[in-house]
Enzyme design. Structure first.
Site, PDB file in Angstrom:
ATOM      1  N   HIS A 134      29.054  35.660  47.026  1.00 39.15           N
ATOM      2  CA  HIS A 134      29.842  36.776  46.493  1.00 39.15           C
ATOM      3  C   HIS A 134      28.899  37.746  45.791  1.00 39.15           C
ATOM      4  CE1 HIS A 134      33.960  34.525  46.314  1.00 39.15           C
ATOM      5  NE2 HIS A 134      33.313  34.299  47.444  1.00 39.15           N
TER       6      HIS A 134
ATOM      7  N   GLU B 289      28.895  39.053  42.835  1.00 39.18           N
ATOM      8  CA  GLU B 289      28.507  38.666  41.476  1.00 39.18           C
ATOM      9  C   GLU B 289      27.450  37.561  41.503  1.00 39.18           C
ATOM     10  OE1 GLU B 289      32.887  39.905  41.411  1.00 39.18           O
ATOM     11  OE2 GLU B 289      31.571  38.741  42.722  1.00 39.18           O
TER      12      GLU B 289
ATOM     13  N   CYS C 117      36.317  36.406  41.276  1.00 44.93           N
ATOM     14  CA  CYS C 117      37.061  35.179  41.563  1.00 44.93           C
ATOM     15  C   CYS C 117      36.728  34.116  40.521  1.00 44.93           C
ATOM     16  CB  CYS C 117      36.725  34.687  42.977  1.00 44.93           C
ATOM     17  SG  CYS C 117      35.099  33.900  43.084  1.00 44.93           S
TER      18      CYS C 117
ATOM     19  N   CYS D 292      33.039  32.970  40.512  1.00 40.10           N
ATOM     20  CA  CYS D 292      32.125  33.940  39.912  1.00 40.10           C
ATOM     21  C   CYS D 292      32.296  33.991  38.396  1.00 40.10           C
ATOM     22  CB  CYS D 292      32.334  35.318  40.533  1.00 40.10           C
ATOM     23  SG  CYS D 292      31.836  35.371  42.276  1.00 40.10           S
TER      24      CYS D 292
END
Length: 157
Positions: A53, A55, A83, A86
């Site tokens: 992801h 992040e 999410c 993260c």
């Protein structure tokens, strides 16, 4: 344009460029003392890594650049609502401030909301759709792994 808006606009531009290269619409910028330390985009499409992801790619880059797993004093600016994975990584890295531009409600019509995962994780283990169980295995011929780790840490100190 204030600081939050400026760095969020940069995260959105990263997300937009990622979409143009075939990726998902997520970008992240990590800032410390008003300076960008690292950026990241969602790389799932190019790596097949479900943890890639925006992040997390930014956290990995920031940790390498700072030479530390601690991101204390850093602010994460994300194009979309981070999410749970993260958010947990940011907490574990010592990040104390996160700002995001698009909410889960904004992403829901496009299949880009993680609200259901947040709701699932809020349930007790026994009520979650994933089977989660504690199986306390302790090999007899070996030292307890946590105690062994602690002894080694104490010797290094």
């Amino acid at each position: 344009m204030d600081t939050d808006q400026r760095f969020l606009a940069q995260a959105i531009e990263l997300a937009r460029a990622n979409v143009e290269s075939g990726g998902r619409p997520f970008g992240a910028v990590i800032v410390k003392n008003g300076e960008i330390v690292a950026t990241g985009v969602n790389e799932i499409h190019s790596t097949n890594d479900p943890t890639a992801h925006a992040e997390l790619t930014a956290i990995r880059a920031a940790s390498r650049k700072l030479g530390s797993p601690s991101l204390e004093g850093c602010v994460v600016y994300a194009s979309g609502h981070p999410c749970p994975m993260c958010m947990a990584a940011m907490r574990m890295a010592g990040v104390r401030e996160v700002a995001y531009a698009y909410s889960n409600d904004d992403g829901a019509p496009f299949g880009l909301s993680t609200a259901a995962i947040y709701a699932e994780l809020a349930k007790p283990f026994a009520e979650q759709s994933m089977t989660i169980r504690h199986v306390p295995v302790r090999p007899k011929a070996q030292a307890d792994i946590y105690a062994d780790w602690k002894r080694r840490q104490d010797r290094q100190a």
